[in-house]
Design a protein around this motif. Structure first.
Motif, mmCIF file in Angstrom:
data_model
loop_
_atom_site.group_PDB
_atom_site.id
_atom_site.type_symbol
_atom_site.label_atom_id
_atom_site.label_comp_id
_atom_site.label_asym_id
_atom_site.label_seq_id
_atom_site.Cartn_x
_atom_site.Cartn_y
_atom_site.Cartn_z
ATOM 1 N N PHE A 238 -2.559 6.924 3.476
ATOM 2 C CA PHE A 238 -2.313 6.312 4.770
ATOM 3 C C PHE A 238 -1.310 7.198 5.486
ATOM 4 O O PHE A 238 -0.184 7.381 5.011
ATOM 5 N N LEU A 239 -1.709 7.779 6.610
ATOM 6 C CA LEU A 239 -0.900 8.778 7.310
ATOM 7 C C LEU A 239 -0.187 8.134 8.480
ATOM 8 O O LEU A 239 -0.815 7.670 9.441
ATOM 9 N N LEU A 240 1.144 8.140 8.399
ATOM 10 C CA LEU A 240 1.981 7.569 9.446
ATOM 11 C C LEU A 240 3.191 8.470 9.618
ATOM 12 O O LEU A 240 4.003 8.614 8.703
ATOM 13 N N GLY A 241 3.289 9.109 10.771
ATOM 14 C CA GLY A 241 4.431 9.966 11.055
ATOM 15 C C GLY A 241 5.378 9.300 12.032
ATOM 16 O O GLY A 241 4.950 8.544 12.909
ATOM 17 N N ALA A 242 6.668 9.561 11.880
ATOM 18 C CA ALA A 242 7.652 9.000 12.802
ATOM 19 C C ALA A 242 7.499 9.633 14.180
ATOM 20 O O ALA A 242 7.253 10.831 14.310
ATOM 21 N N MET A 243 7.656 8.812 15.205
ATOM 22 C CA MET A 243 7.529 9.320 16.567
ATOM 23 C C MET A 243 8.684 10.256 16.900
ATOM 24 O O MET A 243 9.856 9.921 16.751
ATOM 25 N N SER A 244 8.335 11.449 17.319
ATOM 26 C CA SER A 244 9.306 12.443 17.766
ATOM 27 C C SER A 244 8.550 13.513 18.526
ATOM 28 O O SER A 244 7.309 13.541 18.544
ATOM 29 N N GLN A 245 9.280 14.432 19.140
ATOM 30 C CA GLN A 245 8.633 15.518 19.858
ATOM 31 C C GLN A 245 7.843 16.424 18.913
ATOM 32 O O GLN A 245 6.915 17.106 19.332
ATOM 33 N N VAL B 299 -2.649 -5.152 11.262
ATOM 34 C CA VAL B 299 -2.857 -3.709 11.115
ATOM 35 C C VAL B 299 -2.808 -3.334 9.641
ATOM 36 O O VAL B 299 -3.641 -2.567 9.139
ATOM 37 N N ALA B 300 -1.861 -3.902 8.907
ATOM 38 C CA ALA B 300 -1.731 -3.613 7.476
ATOM 39 C C ALA B 300 -2.934 -4.121 6.705
ATOM 40 O O ALA B 300 -3.413 -3.456 5.772
ATOM 41 N N ARG B 301 -3.430 -5.289 7.051
ATOM 42 C CA ARG B 301 -4.603 -5.840 6.357
ATOM 43 C C ARG B 301 -5.827 -4.962 6.581
ATOM 44 O O ARG B 301 -6.605 -4.714 5.661
ATOM 45 N N VAL B 302 -5.997 -4.501 7.816
ATOM 46 C CA VAL B 302 -7.121 -3.601 8.101
ATOM 47 C C VAL B 302 -6.963 -2.300 7.332
ATOM 48 O O VAL B 302 -7.917 -1.800 6.716
ATOM 49 N N GLY C 199 9.091 2.089 6.918
ATOM 50 C CA GLY C 199 9.027 1.490 8.247
ATOM 51 C C GLY C 199 8.280 0.177 8.268
ATOM 52 O O GLY C 199 7.799 -0.325 7.253
ATOM 53 N N GLN C 200 8.162 -0.359 9.467
ATOM 54 C CA GLN C 200 7.563 -1.672 9.654
ATOM 55 C C GLN C 200 6.102 -1.723 9.224
ATOM 56 O O GLN C 200 5.686 -2.614 8.476
ATOM 57 N N VAL C 201 5.313 -0.756 9.672
ATOM 58 C CA VAL C 201 3.897 -0.756 9.339
ATOM 59 C C VAL C 201 3.670 -0.299 7.901
ATOM 60 O O VAL C 201 2.928 -0.928 7.138
ATOM 61 N N GLY C 202 4.310 0.813 7.515
ATOM 62 C CA GLY C 202 4.107 1.342 6.176
ATOM 63 C C GLY C 202 4.485 0.353 5.095
ATOM 64 O O GLY C 202 3.767 0.210 4.088
ATOM 65 N N SER C 203 5.597 -0.351 5.267
ATOM 66 C CA SER C 203 6.004 -1.326 4.262
ATOM 67 C C SER C 203 5.005 -2.477 4.170
ATOM 68 O O SER C 203 4.747 -3.004 3.084
ATOM 69 N N ALA C 204 4.421 -2.854 5.303
ATOM 70 C CA ALA C 204 3.422 -3.926 5.294
ATOM 71 C C ALA C 204 2.142 -3.472 4.591
ATOM 72 O O ALA C 204 1.515 -4.244 3.859
ATOM 73 N N VAL C 205 1.748 -2.206 4.800
ATOM 74 C CA VAL C 205 0.570 -1.677 4.107
ATOM 75 C C VAL C 205 0.826 -1.640 2.599
ATOM 76 O O VAL C 205 -0.036 -2.028 1.799
ATOM 77 N N LEU C 206 2.003 -1.176 2.197
ATOM 78 C CA LEU C 206 2.361 -1.165 0.777
ATOM 79 C C LEU C 206 2.246 -2.556 0.177
ATOM 80 O O LEU C 206 1.693 -2.737 -0.921
ATOM 81 N N ALA C 207 2.772 -3.543 0.873
ATOM 82 C CA ALA C 207 2.746 -4.912 0.366
ATOM 83 C C ALA C 207 1.320 -5.416 0.184
ATOM 84 O O ALA C 207 1.001 -6.078 -0.818
ATOM 85 N N GLU C 208 0.451 -5.106 1.149
ATOM 86 C CA GLU C 208 -0.949 -5.533 1.049
ATOM 87 C C GLU C 208 -1.634 -4.887 -0.151
ATOM 88 O O GLU C 208 -2.353 -5.545 -0.905
ATOM 89 N N LEU C 209 -1.419 -3.597 -0.334
ATOM 90 C CA LEU C 209 -2.069 -2.887 -1.434
ATOM 91 C C LEU C 209 -1.545 -3.369 -2.791
ATOM 92 O O LEU C 209 -2.318 -3.536 -3.740
ATOM 93 N N ARG C 210 -0.256 -3.592 -2.880
ATOM 94 C CA ARG C 210 0.309 -4.074 -4.145
ATOM 95 C C ARG C 210 -0.195 -5.478 -4.460
ATOM 96 O O ARG C 210 -0.484 -5.807 -5.614
ATOM 97 N N ALA C 211 -0.295 -6.309 -3.435
ATOM 98 C CA ALA C 211 -0.806 -7.665 -3.646
ATOM 99 C C ALA C 211 -2.240 -7.649 -4.141
ATOM 100 O O ALA C 211 -2.669 -8.558 -4.861
ATOM 101 N N ALA C 212 -2.981 -6.600 -3.763
ATOM 102 C CA ALA C 212 -4.374 -6.459 -4.203
ATOM 103 C C ALA C 212 -4.483 -5.776 -5.561
ATOM 104 O O ALA C 212 -5.590 -5.538 -6.053
#
Length: 282
Positions: free
Chosen positions: A68-75, A170-173, A9-22
């Protein structure tokens, strides 16, 4: 090993990119087998897991030390994330950074109702936890790019300012919290550098894009019908409308210094966001 769930997803992929860059050792945990396969083909550590199927989690989480815990929005999001928390504990993961939602403890909206029980479970778990509570994402405007290109965008009527946050901040944090000491038991509210009404946001679009852009406020009934026509599930539609009602008269205007305090960088402004995505809106 740091595990990033919601990696497709949008946030998870950005977090991955930040961690890999580091240069961090990181594993992407995907719901989509196709996306996991693409990541593996690119030489990345990637696995598939389904939070609704606890049996898929042990192998995916094996060897992780932080998550990093991110669940898809659903009921069923609460149940799904609790499944992930239980599997993480069983796998020996000792640090969980949960992506939560603005003002989760106030439980003003259905979205907060999904997140708060997971926060409470983590608080009682013995795991070192951190909660990230971003305000509305600037990237949500990308979904309305066609409207903005045509000169207007619509939302449920509101004049209240919102301190929109950029997903990249958000990903940088998240990357900082996952890779630096401390932060156990910390709660970080994440915002941009200013609070803007939708009318003010429209003015920034107009200035950057060099053409008129206006905001059209809709009744809740008009907004609901439009979102349903756009293909959003009714649960998502009703939840988003409840969020709009909750902050229609204020409550989302607070600006925090979290991004600067933790990353040493100024948060992305709304104007910079529009400039960075100008090609999309043009």
């Amino acid at each position: 090993m740091i595990l990033v769930t919601g990696a497709g997803g949008q946030v998870g992929s950005a977090v991955l990119a930040e961690l890999r860059a580091a240069g961090q050792q990181v594993r992407g945990v995907y719901h989509s087998p196709a996306k996991a396969g693409q990541a593996r083909a690119a030489g990345q550590d990637a696995v598939t897991a389904d939070f609704s199927e606890p049996g898929t989690l042990p192998a995916a989480f094996a060897g992780g030390r932080a998550m990093f815990l991110l669940g898809a929005m659903s009921q069923q999001q609460t149940v799904h994330e609790l499944n992930a928390v239980g599997a993480a504990q069983a796998a020996g993961i000792t640090r969980i950074v949960k992506l939560s939602v603005w003002r989760a403890p106030d439980e003003l909206t259905p979205v907060a109702w999904l997140h708060r029980p997971v926060e409470q479970a983590l608080e009682a778990s013995g795991v070192r936890w951190t909660f990230l509570r971003p305000n509305f994402y600037m990237q949500n405007f990308l979904r309305q790019a066609a409207q903005i290109t045509a000169g207007s965008f619509s939302q449920p009527a509101s004049s209240a300012p919102i301190s929109f946050a950029d997903v990249r901040d958000v990903a940088r944090v998240a990357a900082h919290v996952l890779t630096s000491p401390g932060h156990g038991g910390a709660i970080y509210d994440i915002t941009g550098p200013e609070a803007l009404s939708y009318d003010q946001a429209a003015g920034i679009f107009a200035r950057v894009l060099g053409r008129p852009v206006r905001f059209t406020g809709l009744t809740d009934e008009e907004a609901r019908a439009g979102m349903l026509r756009g293909g959003l599930p009714s649960f998502h539609v009703d939840s988003l409308l409840e969020v709009s009602r909750a902050y229609r008269d204020g409550g989302a205007e607070t600006v925090t210094s979290t991004v600067r305090d933790l990353t040493g960088r100024s948060p992305v402004s709304f104007e910079q966001f529009v400039r960075d995505h100008r090609a999309v809106f043009a």
